[in-house]
Scaffold this motif. Structure first.
Motif, short mmCIF file in Angstrom:
data_model
loop_
_atom_site.label_atom_id
_atom_site.label_comp_id
_atom_site.label_asym_id
_atom_site.label_seq_id
_atom_site.Cartn_x
_atom_site.Cartn_y
_atom_site.Cartn_z
N ALA A 11 10.76 -7.26 10.66
CA ALA A 11 11.87 -6.81 9.81
C ALA A 11 11.70 -5.34 9.50
O ALA A 11 10.61 -4.88 9.17
N GLU A 12 12.81 -4.60 9.61
CA GLU A 12 12.76 -3.18 9.29
C GLU A 12 12.56 -2.98 7.79
O GLU A 12 13.09 -3.73 6.98
N LEU A 13 11.78 -1.98 7.47
CA LEU A 13 11.59 -1.56 6.09
C LEU A 13 12.35 -0.24 5.94
O LEU A 13 12.11 0.69 6.72
N THR A 14 13.27 -0.18 5.00
CA THR A 14 14.00 1.06 4.76
C THR A 14 13.75 1.53 3.33
O THR A 14 13.82 0.74 2.39
N VAL A 15 13.44 2.81 3.21
CA VAL A 15 13.14 3.42 1.93
C VAL A 15 13.76 4.81 1.92
O VAL A 15 13.65 5.53 2.91
N THR A 16 14.39 5.17 0.82
CA THR A 16 14.88 6.54 0.65
C THR A 16 14.14 7.15 -0.54
O THR A 16 14.46 6.84 -1.70
N PRO A 17 13.13 7.96 -0.26
CA PRO A 17 12.36 8.56 -1.36
C PRO A 17 13.19 9.58 -2.12
O PRO A 17 13.86 10.41 -1.51
N ASP A 18 13.17 9.50 -3.44
CA ASP A 18 13.93 10.47 -4.23
C ASP A 18 13.21 11.81 -4.24
O ASP A 18 12.06 11.92 -3.78
N LYS A 19 13.87 12.84 -4.77
CA LYS A 19 13.30 14.18 -4.71
C LYS A 19 12.03 14.33 -5.55
O LYS A 19 11.27 15.27 -5.35
N TYR A 20 11.77 13.41 -6.45
CA TYR A 20 10.58 13.49 -7.29
C TYR A 20 9.39 12.71 -6.74
O TYR A 20 8.30 12.79 -7.28
N LEU A 21 9.61 11.95 -5.68
CA LEU A 21 8.52 11.14 -5.13
C LEU A 21 7.30 11.99 -4.75
O LEU A 21 6.18 11.59 -5.08
N PRO A 22 7.45 13.15 -4.10
CA PRO A 22 6.25 13.93 -3.78
C PRO A 22 5.44 14.32 -5.02
O PRO A 22 4.20 14.37 -4.97
N HIS A 23 6.10 14.54 -6.14
CA HIS A 23 5.39 14.87 -7.38
C HIS A 23 4.60 13.67 -7.88
O HIS A 23 3.43 13.80 -8.26
N ARG A 24 5.24 12.50 -7.87
CA ARG A 24 4.55 11.28 -8.31
C ARG A 24 3.38 10.97 -7.37
O ARG A 24 2.30 10.60 -7.81
N TYR A 25 3.63 11.11 -6.06
CA TYR A 25 2.58 10.81 -5.10
C TYR A 25 1.43 11.81 -5.24
O TYR A 25 0.26 11.43 -5.14
N ALA A 26 1.73 13.07 -5.50
CA ALA A 26 0.67 14.06 -5.71
C ALA A 26 -0.21 13.65 -6.88
O ALA A 26 -1.44 13.73 -6.81
N GLY A 27 0.42 13.20 -7.96
CA GLY A 27 -0.35 12.76 -9.12
C GLY A 27 -1.21 11.55 -8.83
O GLY A 27 -2.35 11.45 -9.28
N ALA A 28 -0.66 10.62 -8.06
CA ALA A 28 -1.40 9.40 -7.74
C ALA A 28 -2.53 9.66 -6.75
O ALA A 28 -3.60 9.05 -6.85
N SER A 29 -2.30 10.57 -5.80
CA SER A 29 -3.28 10.79 -4.74
C SER A 29 -4.23 11.95 -5.01
O SER A 29 -5.29 12.05 -4.40
N GLY A 30 -3.81 12.84 -5.90
CA GLY A 30 -4.61 14.04 -6.15
C GLY A 30 -4.35 15.15 -5.14
O GLY A 30 -5.01 16.18 -5.16
#
Length: 130
Positions: A11-30
């Motif tokens: 099954a295909e997985l489709t996701v549309t990351p919002d413009k703030y996702l890189p900021h949240r991911y930066a915080g989570a990943s360091g």
């Protein structure tokens, strides 16, 4: 556990990351590399805008494979990817795959992550317990 067969499409997985996702991911990943969170910096180094973290994209390939195996993240036994393109926020990501083999309670799935024609991850292989 899911029943998977060689040649079967997952099954295909489709996701549309919002413009703030890189900021949240930066915080989570360091990973606060400014190419991910600072549009001016990204443009100054020749990018069209900020780009998604490669490991975020890789995580989506893992998610698609584990969902195909029944949804347990613990079913992922091995993941190998090749980063081949840059992902952009606010653009739909489609992760697709095909079961390559099933043997001894494990399935190997070829996985691709793409934004339109831009295949950001290719030649990915996930091994999951089934």
């Amino acid at each position: 556990m899911a029943e998977l067969s060689p040649g079967e499409k997952i099954a295909e997985l489709t996701v549309t990351p919002d413009k703030y996702l890189p900021h949240r991911y930066a915080g989570a990943s360091g990973d606060f590399n400014p190419i991910h969170i600072d549009p001016e910096f990204a443009k100054a180094v020749g990018l069209p805008n900020t780009i998604l973290h490669g490991l975020y994209m890789m995580g989506l390939t893992a998610r698609a494979a584990t969902e195909a195996a029944g949804g347990d993240p613990g079913s992922l036994k091995r993941l190998s990817v090749q980063f081949r393109g840059m992902g952009a926020p606010e653009t739909e990501i489609v992760v697709s795959g095909e079961v390559k083999s099933v043997e001894d309670g494990r399935a190997v799935i070829d996985v691709v992550a793409a934004q339109g024609e831009n295949q950001t991850i290719r030649n990915a292989e996930a091994e999951v317990a089934v």
